[in-house]
Design an enzyme around this catalytic site. Structure first.
Site, PDB file in Angstrom:
ATOM      1  CG  HIS A 147      -0.200   0.158   2.536  1.00 29.32           C
ATOM      2  ND1 HIS A 147       0.515  -0.880   3.113  1.00 29.32           N
ATOM      3  CD2 HIS A 147      -0.071   1.213   3.392  1.00 29.32           C
ATOM      4  CE1 HIS A 147       1.031  -0.482   4.261  1.00 29.32           C
ATOM      5  NE2 HIS A 147       0.699   0.793   4.448  1.00 29.32           N
ATOM      6  CG  PHE A 148       1.997   3.530  -2.761  1.00 29.43           C
ATOM      7  CD1 PHE A 148       3.266   4.040  -2.954  1.00 29.43           C
ATOM      8  CD2 PHE A 148       1.657   2.341  -3.401  1.00 29.43           C
ATOM      9  CE1 PHE A 148       4.188   3.377  -3.757  1.00 29.43           C
ATOM     10  CE2 PHE A 148       2.567   1.669  -4.201  1.00 29.43           C
ATOM     11  CZ  PHE A 148       3.843   2.193  -4.383  1.00 29.43           C
TER      12      PHE A 148
END
Length: 348
Positions: A187-188
């Site tokens: 994830h970002f």
């Protein structure tokens, strides 16, 4: 100059890109539904006086409410473990929208709000423990259950999201394992903060220019030693260089954090060693007591403080001391700099 307080939720309204307009509306809807652990609009925030103008936000008890870290902090690459928390387990209400990275028409990226996340699509979720307005999570290929590690395709998706925002105050960030990512599922993060980050104002010195037009710089006069990448004939050129460098770092067990700035035109790469210092017992007790985790937002100059005392007494001098402790030493950074330049010149 005195401390300057401001509203975390202030934004440009009608001047937003279609993507941000939709994202803000959906995020506000989730806020109305009471899905967040705290109300970010009621959290005190101020810009500290000094050379860097660090931003401090008080969110008391955030570290007790957020999802816990469920892996060791001394390995950047670790396998995905399905039994532990991951983003396939979130409530469907936390999903803002999904998109397929193969679609070329940006208007199609965000078409439709799903009840569930389908296979082979990426998703944008709310961050239920936000530190800024519209704090969201980008989860590439969410159902593929990828561990928290950079690959070229996923990094390009993050660059595309930054470009779609078309707004310098909406940044995309990445934390490696060992760099204070708390979930081992790729994830970002992204959120909107209407102020220039201190790292974005740092002076730089060029190290080299590559054959595809991408230039690499290192930061000067900033408490965290790091790199800036910009240029190239296209966003894809820049993304390719940065992602390869990230892969090089993670394969060599070097924790790092990334800030995608100016809608993908500039990318900051900040190596760090604070988790290692914690494990070795070399972190100062003063900062351990403050419970600050130096992830990308903190290293970039937005500090989330959990105690009223720390917020009231926050100063540029103290924050600089903390960031210096989290960063590589000058000797360590110069050695990494040499290795990185050897690496990039070897494949171009």
């Amino acid at each position: 100059m005195d401390d300057t307080s401001f509203d975390l939720t202030e934004h440009e309204g009608s001047n937003l890109s279609p993507f941000l307009h939709r994202l803000f509306n959906e995020w506000d809807d989730r806020k109305t539904r009471g899905l967040f652990h705290h109300d970010i609009s009621s959290c005190e925030t101020k810009v500290l006086p000094g050379e860097h103008n660090f931003v401090a936000t008080l969110i008391e008890g955030r570290d007790q409410k957020k999802r816990p870290t469920e892996f060791t902090m001394n390995q950047v690459l670790q396998p995905f473990v399905s039994e532990k928390f991951n983003f396939t387990k979130v409530s469907p209400l936390e999903v803002i929208f999904r998109f397929n990275e193969t679609e070329k028409d940006s208007a199609q990226y965000f078409d439709g709000v799903p009840d569930t996340v389908s296979a082979s699509s990426s998703a944008i979720l709310i961050n239920v423990s936000p530190i800024g307005y519209c704090h969201a999570l980008l989860t590439p290929k969410i159902q593929d259950c990828l561990p928290q590690r950079i690959d070229q395709e996923s990094f390009l998706i993050a660059m595309y999201v930054a470009r779609e925002a078309r707004n310098p105050f909406f940044r995309v960030g990445y934390n490696s394992l060992g760099g204070f990512a708390t979930i081992n599922h790729l994830h970002f993060q992204a959120y909107y903060l209407r102020v220039q980050y201190p790292v974005e104002k740092a002076t730089t010195e060029k190290l080299t220019s590559l054959g595809n037009g991408v230039s690499i710089f290192h930061l000067l006069d900033y408490p965290v030693s790091g790199f800036l990448f910009k240029g190239g004939a296209s966003l894809e050129d820049l993304s390719d260089v940065v992602s390869k460098v990230c892969i090089f770092l993670q394969e060599n067990n070097r924790p790092f954090n990334v800030l995608i700035s100016e809608s993908g035109k500039r990318v900051f790469l900040l190596p760090q060693c604070y988790a290692e210092k914690q494990i070795l017992g070399k972190a100062s007790q003063e900062f351990l007591d403050m419970r600050i985790n130096p992830a990308i937002w903190e290293l970039s100059g937005h500090l989330v403080l959990k105690r009223r005392k720390d917020y009231d007494e926050a100063s540029e001098a103290n924050i600089c001391r903390f960031l210096v402790e989290a960063a590589l030493s000058e000797t360590e950074f110069q050695e990494l700099n040499r290795c990185l330049l050897d690496f990039v010149t070897s494949w171009l």
